[in-house]
Design a protein around this motif. Structure first.
Motif, short mmCIF file in Angstrom:
data_model
loop_
_atom_site.label_atom_id
_atom_site.label_comp_id
_atom_site.label_asym_id
_atom_site.label_seq_id
_atom_site.Cartn_x
_atom_site.Cartn_y
_atom_site.Cartn_z
N ASP A 267 0.83 -1.21 0.00
CA ASP A 267 0.00 0.00 0.00
C ASP A 267 0.86 1.26 0.00
N ALA A 268 1.90 1.28 0.85
CA ALA A 268 2.76 2.45 0.94
C ALA A 268 3.54 2.63 -0.36
N ALA A 269 4.07 1.55 -0.90
CA ALA A 269 4.87 1.63 -2.13
C ALA A 269 4.01 2.13 -3.29
N GLU A 270 2.78 1.61 -3.39
CA GLU A 270 1.90 2.05 -4.48
C GLU A 270 1.50 3.51 -4.31
N SER A 271 1.22 3.93 -3.08
CA SER A 271 0.80 5.31 -2.84
C SER A 271 1.92 6.30 -3.15
N LEU A 272 3.17 5.84 -3.07
CA LEU A 272 4.32 6.70 -3.35
C LEU A 272 4.79 6.60 -4.79
N GLY A 273 4.09 5.80 -5.60
CA GLY A 273 4.35 5.77 -7.03
C GLY A 273 5.41 4.80 -7.50
N TYR A 274 5.77 3.81 -6.70
CA TYR A 274 6.78 2.84 -7.11
C TYR A 274 6.20 1.84 -8.11
N GLU A 275 7.02 1.47 -9.12
CA GLU A 275 6.69 0.37 -10.02
C GLU A 275 7.14 -0.92 -9.36
N LEU A 276 6.22 -1.66 -8.78
CA LEU A 276 6.57 -2.72 -7.85
C LEU A 276 7.30 -3.89 -8.50
N ASP A 277 7.08 -4.12 -9.79
CA ASP A 277 7.73 -5.27 -10.43
C ASP A 277 9.24 -5.08 -10.60
N GLN A 278 9.76 -3.90 -10.25
CA GLN A 278 11.20 -3.64 -10.36
C GLN A 278 11.97 -4.05 -9.11
N TYR A 279 11.28 -4.43 -8.04
CA TYR A 279 11.94 -4.61 -6.75
C TYR A 279 11.79 -6.03 -6.21
N LYS A 280 12.82 -6.45 -5.47
CA LYS A 280 12.76 -7.74 -4.79
C LYS A 280 11.76 -7.65 -3.63
N THR A 281 11.24 -8.80 -3.25
CA THR A 281 10.26 -8.83 -2.16
C THR A 281 10.76 -9.74 -1.04
N LEU A 282 10.17 -9.52 0.12
CA LEU A 282 10.47 -10.30 1.31
C LEU A 282 9.19 -10.43 2.12
N MET A 283 8.90 -11.63 2.60
CA MET A 283 7.73 -11.81 3.45
C MET A 283 8.08 -11.36 4.86
N GLY A 284 7.46 -10.28 5.33
CA GLY A 284 7.69 -9.79 6.68
C GLY A 284 6.87 -10.56 7.69
N ASP A 285 6.73 -9.99 8.89
CA ASP A 285 6.01 -10.67 9.96
C ASP A 285 4.54 -10.88 9.60
N THR A 286 3.94 -9.90 8.90
CA THR A 286 2.51 -9.98 8.62
C THR A 286 2.16 -9.79 7.15
N GLN A 287 3.09 -9.22 6.34
CA GLN A 287 2.77 -8.95 4.94
C GLN A 287 4.03 -8.86 4.11
N MET A 288 3.84 -8.88 2.79
CA MET A 288 4.95 -8.79 1.86
C MET A 288 5.55 -7.38 1.91
N LYS A 289 6.89 -7.32 1.90
CA LYS A 289 7.60 -6.05 1.86
C LYS A 289 8.41 -5.96 0.57
N TYR A 290 8.50 -4.76 0.03
CA TYR A 290 9.32 -4.50 -1.15
C TYR A 290 10.62 -3.85 -0.71
N LEU A 291 11.75 -4.35 -1.23
CA LEU A 291 13.07 -3.88 -0.84
C LEU A 291 13.54 -2.82 -1.82
N ILE A 292 13.65 -1.59 -1.35
CA ILE A 292 13.95 -0.44 -2.20
C ILE A 292 15.39 0.02 -1.96
N PRO A 293 16.30 -0.12 -2.94
CA PRO A 293 17.66 0.42 -2.76
C PRO A 293 17.62 1.95 -2.74
N VAL A 294 18.43 2.57 -1.88
CA VAL A 294 18.39 4.03 -1.75
C VAL A 294 19.81 4.61 -1.68
N HIS A 295 20.71 4.07 -2.49
CA HIS A 295 22.11 4.50 -2.45
C HIS A 295 22.28 5.99 -2.74
N ASP A 296 21.52 6.52 -3.67
CA ASP A 296 21.73 7.90 -4.10
C ASP A 296 21.46 8.92 -3.00
#
Length: 310
Positions: free
Chosen positions: A179-208
């Protein structure tokens, strides 16, 4: 002999047998390390305890926990993590427990104050955003990062109690729910996922936008959902409530409470509470209030002195 990797995270030099490309790599091997992470067998006593049905134990010298089908993690004296993998374990999942709970326990054993929340830099100083699960910590830190504010840490902010108090960098990655990733405009198919404690999380690199050096702590902001609020309401906390808000939001504080909180650790929390303003933002439940929060943050923390209420 296993390959070893050198990293810097939360102000600690780490030598690890598990590769963690998300974490800041040290260019050269060090003569000494604060923490060593290795694959190996946990003690027979731990194995017998797991067989009896218990899956965790916490003391100031030895903490361990078992994740079914993943691994058993044994953290000793704030210096060593031993990981015994289960057969067929998912290594990326095993690594996430290492980067989360294990590093949190290392900091607890070393009496480091690690606040459960992310840090963003305003005007050269760090603001820590904390609160309960689902309060919106990662959403606001991600929105601020996308707005151009430098990023220091996502889920855990390590504070060195000094003068001034300093926040050590975590690592350049954020975890966002769908929900947070979609609301912030991320294209979700570009990111790896991880199953968290209660829901799927998207792993966003932020090196820049990542800050590789420690920054002074300017304030702590606790986020809270409230069905009685329209938009947002903000209050600056005082006295005992300020201290207990910091203490309550220590990462994995329940484990420290089981192990025993020594007076020196609590004094560190008191020192932060004495020197740093703490605010609470109550936000309307189920409503996206990020822009309202950012407007208040910019009015409050950009280019002005913050008064500390008693």
């Amino acid at each position: 002999m296993r390959e070893k990797f050198s990293y810097r995270v939360y102000g600690l030099n780490v030598l690890s047998e598990i590769e963690c490309p998300e974490v800041v790599k040290l260019e050269n091997h060090q003569s000494e390390y604060d923490v060593v992470i290795e694959f190996g067998a946990v003690s027979d006593e731990i194995k017998e305890t797991i067989a009896s049905g218990k899956i965790s134990s916490y003391t100031n010298e030895s903490m361990w926990f078992h994740i079914e089908e993943i691994a058993t993690y044994w953290i000793q004296n704030g210096e060593k993590v031993t990981i015994e993998l289960c057969e067929g374990a998912d290594i990326p999942m095993a690594k996430q427990y290492l980067l989360g709970s294990c590093l949190g326990m290392i900091m607890l054993q070393r009496n480091m104050v690690a606040i459960h929340g992310g840090t963003i830099v305003f005007d050269g100083s760090g603001i820590i955003f904390t609160g309960e699960r689902g309060a919106g910590k990662s959403t606001i830190t991600s929105a601020l990062r996308l707005a151009g504010y430098p990023f220091v840490a996502d889920d855990v902010s390590s504070v060195e109690v000094t003068n001034p108090h300093m926040i050590h960098p975590g690592f350049p990655q954020q975890k966002l729910c769908r929900d947070a990733a979609e609301s912030l405009g991320y294209e979700l198919d570009q990111y790896k996922t991880l199953m968290g404690d209660t829901q799927m999380k998207y792993l966003i690199p932020v090196h820049d936008s990542f800050v590789y050096e420690e920054v002074p702590l300017k304030a702590i902001v606790e986020l809270k959902e409230d069905s009685e609020v329209k938009g947002i309401e903000v209050e600056q906390l005082t006295g005992h409530e300020r201290l207990m808000t910091i203490y309550r939001n220590i990462y994995r504080i329940e484990m420290k409470q089981i192990a025993g909180v020594d007076p020196g650790y609590f004094k560190k929390c008191i020192s932060i509470a004495k020197d740093v303003p703490v605010y609470r933002i109550k936000r309307e439940k189920g409503v996206m209030t990020v822009q309202q929060q950012i407007s208040w943050l910019e009015r409050t923390f950009l280019n002005q002195e913050i008064e500390l209420d008693a």
